[in-house]
Design a protein around this motif. Structure first.
Motif, PDB file in Angstrom:
ATOM      1  N   LYS A  68     -22.931 -39.646  25.390  1.00  0.00           N
ATOM      2  CA  LYS A  68     -23.666 -39.662  24.131  1.00  0.00           C
ATOM      3  C   LYS A  68     -22.634 -39.645  23.007  1.00  0.00           C
ATOM      4  O   LYS A  68     -21.841 -38.710  22.913  1.00  0.00           O
ATOM      5  CB  LYS A  68     -24.539 -38.399  24.086  1.00  0.00           C
ATOM      6  N   ARG A  69     -22.640 -40.662  22.183  1.00  0.00           N
ATOM      7  CA  ARG A  69     -21.604 -40.776  21.148  1.00  0.00           C
ATOM      8  C   ARG A  69     -22.238 -41.122  19.801  1.00  0.00           C
ATOM      9  O   ARG A  69     -23.307 -41.721  19.761  1.00  0.00           O
ATOM     10  CB  ARG A  69     -20.586 -41.862  21.533  1.00  0.00           C
ATOM     11  N   MET A  94     -21.080 -30.126  22.216  1.00  0.00           N
ATOM     12  CA  MET A  94     -21.332 -29.525  23.533  1.00  0.00           C
ATOM     13  C   MET A  94     -22.725 -29.894  24.039  1.00  0.00           C
ATOM     14  O   MET A  94     -22.919 -30.158  25.214  1.00  0.00           O
ATOM     15  CB  MET A  94     -21.159 -28.003  23.447  1.00  0.00           C
ATOM     16  N   GLU A  95     -23.683 -29.931  23.114  1.00  0.00           N
ATOM     17  CA  GLU A  95     -25.057 -30.291  23.513  1.00  0.00           C
ATOM     18  C   GLU A  95     -25.144 -31.753  23.922  1.00  0.00           C
ATOM     19  O   GLU A  95     -25.863 -32.086  24.870  1.00  0.00           O
ATOM     20  CB  GLU A  95     -26.028 -30.012  22.355  1.00  0.00           C
ATOM     21  N   HIS A  96     -24.427 -32.616  23.222  1.00  0.00           N
ATOM     22  CA  HIS A  96     -24.493 -34.037  23.585  1.00  0.00           C
ATOM     23  C   HIS A  96     -24.104 -34.257  25.048  1.00  0.00           C
ATOM     24  O   HIS A  96     -24.675 -35.113  25.732  1.00  0.00           O
ATOM     25  CB  HIS A  96     -23.607 -34.870  22.655  1.00  0.00           C
ATOM     26  N   GLU A  97     -23.154 -33.469  25.533  1.00  0.00           N
ATOM     27  CA  GLU A  97     -22.771 -33.608  26.949  1.00  0.00           C
ATOM     28  C   GLU A  97     -23.923 -33.162  27.842  1.00  0.00           C
ATOM     29  O   GLU A  97     -24.208 -33.775  28.866  1.00  0.00           O
ATOM     30  CB  GLU A  97     -21.503 -32.798  27.252  1.00  0.00           C
ATOM     31  N   LEU A  98     -24.605 -32.096  27.437  1.00  0.00           N
ATOM     32  CA  LEU A  98     -25.753 -31.602  28.213  1.00  0.00           C
ATOM     33  C   LEU A  98     -26.867 -32.641  28.282  1.00  0.00           C
ATOM     34  O   LEU A  98     -27.357 -32.977  29.361  1.00  0.00           O
ATOM     35  CB  LEU A  98     -26.351 -30.350  27.545  1.00  0.00           C
ATOM     36  N   GLY A 103     -31.510 -28.496  24.204  1.00  0.00           N
ATOM     37  CA  GLY A 103     -30.091 -28.256  24.504  1.00  0.00           C
ATOM     38  C   GLY A 103     -29.426 -27.429  23.411  1.00  0.00           C
ATOM     39  O   GLY A 103     -28.606 -26.546  23.685  1.00  0.00           O
ATOM     40  N   LEU A 104     -29.792 -27.707  22.168  1.00  0.00           N
ATOM     41  CA  LEU A 104     -29.215 -26.936  21.059  1.00  0.00           C
ATOM     42  C   LEU A 104     -29.671 -25.477  21.099  1.00  0.00           C
ATOM     43  O   LEU A 104     -28.896 -24.569  20.753  1.00  0.00           O
ATOM     44  CB  LEU A 104     -29.629 -27.557  19.714  1.00  0.00           C
ATOM     45  N   ASN A 163     -16.219 -34.481  30.424  1.00  0.00           N
ATOM     46  CA  ASN A 163     -16.840 -35.580  29.661  1.00  0.00           C
ATOM     47  C   ASN A 163     -16.532 -35.469  28.172  1.00  0.00           C
ATOM     48  O   ASN A 163     -16.413 -36.472  27.477  1.00  0.00           O
ATOM     49  CB  ASN A 163     -18.360 -35.579  29.853  1.00  0.00           C
ATOM     50  N   MET A 164     -16.444 -34.238  27.707  1.00  0.00           N
ATOM     51  CA  MET A 164     -16.181 -34.050  26.277  1.00  0.00           C
ATOM     52  C   MET A 164     -14.766 -34.459  25.927  1.00  0.00           C
ATOM     53  O   MET A 164     -14.455 -34.731  24.771  1.00  0.00           O
ATOM     54  CB  MET A 164     -16.419 -32.601  25.883  1.00  0.00           C
TER      55      MET A 164
END
Lengths: 388, 388
Positions: B160-161, B269-273, B284-285, B361-362
């Motif tokens: 997620k980017r 961190m949430e985007h990875e989740l 996630g947040l 991933n991060m």
């Protein structure tokens, strides 16, 4: 909450030294030949105008100067500016100064693209097109750098009137708090009062269910109340000046006023005062706002109690909310006195015997003024009397 | 306060029935051939899409439909949209939906005017031009309707980017709170969490002297906390939905974030989740924000005490400010639970054994994440562990 449109397209360029970028910003918005509009000698003395001209020259932007804007800007200079624009093919207005200079520039910008008399816009006609206006702000007060409005004193009768329209929103506004370090304590306090008034005109509303904007209004007022003593104690306190400057802008770009009925009766009453006596707008507001509040408070005691508790940190008197409501108004008066503002007619040089003239100039006739309470001529007279 | 630019040119068109004006707004911004972009069947079932099409037809605007946007929008559909735009000479993107649809539309708008792969914008390249995007918002959450950014899941690797640039700010956004009446309680709560996170990412800063934005952040959070239980108790409470909807917009158009260092570690961190598990971003947040707060709180106890006192109304413990600071985080957790949000990995379906993958991933590598505290890989691992 009521339906609304919110549109604030101005590019705000905020911080130290940003005025040196002015040529680049004019380029970005396509200006080739600029009317450089300013007030008295302070912009010259501080070297600001030289820096502005250097940036224009560096970016190959032609310009013609028109200085001499006075506080409570007059229609005479506006006519002169419009004539220059039409004759010289000006395509961009650059205002360097406070709200008066910016309002004058907006009037010229609208008049330059209009075949009729620009006064039409100040007598109810919406401004639909205008030359682009950029600003370099030197006084945190009126919020004209982000607003869609302009106030001009029409010299025939000394009537202070306003115009509005999205076309009047500046395309960019450069805000460097350092440029306000030299503003006198009195003018600083007038500016603080003006921006507080812009929030309060929006805060006192009959519209229900506007919690987000209520909280924003309260937050901005609290921030102003915190920062005001700092700038007065230490005029070159950068962060305090920066907070006051930004507060002045967002107090009036309408982010605090969306979705709600707004009042503006106090501004109208003040415009008659500063039109007649040529006093500073902020000082006039300091006199008129508490008077208006005392008169309309019974209309919604709980609204004034909320103002007292949330903005001024008063304890709620649950048995007698009107005590809390009154306390909020007293705290506002005390605050205004603490920053050096007048709160009575005599301190302004205004006279009780002129009240009939003030009421007559406002010409409410059968029309009412304001919306929180719709004021009749009789109400307006009584509010002026409360301010004596 | 730090130097900043603030630019939010979007025309916000807010209120009941405003979506019926969409054709007029597209006309105003020069759109002749529109890509009508939307998600699943709800816009069809509710009749919204039919009303939109009627307005387009009435205004002689041609359009091609591209539905099927999923939550956590994917790159595959973006490529498809770009191809349609180039082939059909589309000159305007209309997004009808929530943040996912708007983000997908923004990606298409940027890609349509770019010769390379649109992924470049999601790997650090600034978006300098894009087709104009208009939106009709149906979910109060992401704030994409007023922001300069877009988040896409790049399917090769499920990363997620995000991309950003002024060109991505919608030219208009139509916000009718009635369109959110049918949003489920869970999705409503996810949206509320998302907008609170957008404010908090800006609130926790090392920049001093930012009282105006502090107060605005606090005010918006307080308003959200007041209105959230109302919309959950009564999904068709217009005023509460209206406040939540407008809060979501101004939480992310950066009016709360100017002049200050912002953090955004929790979003990363949430985007990875949500990239790995395809969970709702807000959920996630809700899991990650309290974990981040517990970890970084010792860095600035007084900042967290201010958050506790001003936002949550906690009493200040003047002898032990860290108690107040902790209480604020607890109150946030309690609030999230009260609106039905998960606050631990297991509730999301996330697994402790995936933490090394999330950290990898991060790809922080030698780079740190966030600014309030610059987090290393080791810090990030510990924060994920606090969320288990």
């Amino acid at each position: 909450m009521e339906n609304f449109n919110f549109y604030s397209p101005t590019y705000f360029v905020f911080g130290k030294g940003r005025e040196n970028e002015v040529g680049e910003w004019i380029n970005r918005f396509g200006g080739l030949k600029v009317l450089l509009h300013y007030g008295g000698s302070s912009a010259v003395k501080t070297g600001l105008l030289d820096r502005v001209k250097a940036s224009l020259k560096k970016n190959n932007i032609a310009f013609i100067e028109l200085g001499g804007v006075k506080p409570n800007p007059r229609s005479g200079l506006v006519y002169e500016g419009i004539e220059i624009c039409k004759r010289e093919g000006i395509d961009f207005l650059l205002a360097v100064g406070g709200g008066s200079v910016i309002d004058s520039a907006k009037a010229i910008a609208a008049g330059a693209l209009y075949d009729g008399d620009f006064r039409d816009f100040y007598c109810g006609k919406e401004v639909e097109k205008a030359l682009p206006v950029g600003t370099i702000l030197t006084l945190a007060a009126a919020g004209s750098e982000g607003s869609d409005s302009s106030v001009i004193t029409l010299e025939n009768g000394m009537l202070k009137r306003s115009a509005a329209g999205d076309a009047l929103r500046p395309v960019f506004s450069i805000l460097n708090p350092e440029l306000t370090f030299t503003v006198s304590p009195y003018q600083t306090a007038c500016g603080i009062t003006d921006m507080m008034a812009h929030v309060m005109e929006r805060y006192f509303t009959n519209t229900r269910g506007v919690e987000v904007t209520d909280r924003m209004c309260e937050g901005i007022l609290k921030a102003i109340i915190t920062e005001a003593p700092k700038v007065l104690a230490k005029p070159d306190d950068y962060d305090a000046r920066a907070n006051i400057m930004w507060a002045g802008t967002i107090a009036h770009n309408d982010i605090c006023g969306v979705g709600r009925e707004q009042d503006w009766a106090t501004h109208k009453m003040e415009h008659e005062l500063s039109g007649l006596y040529d006093v500073a707008h902020g000082a006039g507001l300091a006199v008129m706002f508490p008077a208006w509040m005392k008169y309309v408070m019974p209309h919604n005691v709980m609204r004034f109690a909320q103002f007292a508790v949330r903005v001024w940190g008063c304890e709620m008197d649950f048995q007698h909310p009107e005590n809390t409501a009154k306390q909020g108004i007293e705290r506002l008066e005390q605050f205004l006195v603490s920053i050096g503002m007048p709160i009575r007619f005599a301190q302004l040089g205004a006279k009780a015997e002129d009240i009939p003239t003030l009421v007559k100039n406002m010409q409410p006739g059968n029309q009412t003024v304001g919306s929180f309470v719709k004021l009749t001529e009789e109400d307006v007279r009584k509010i002026y009397e409360l301010a004596v």
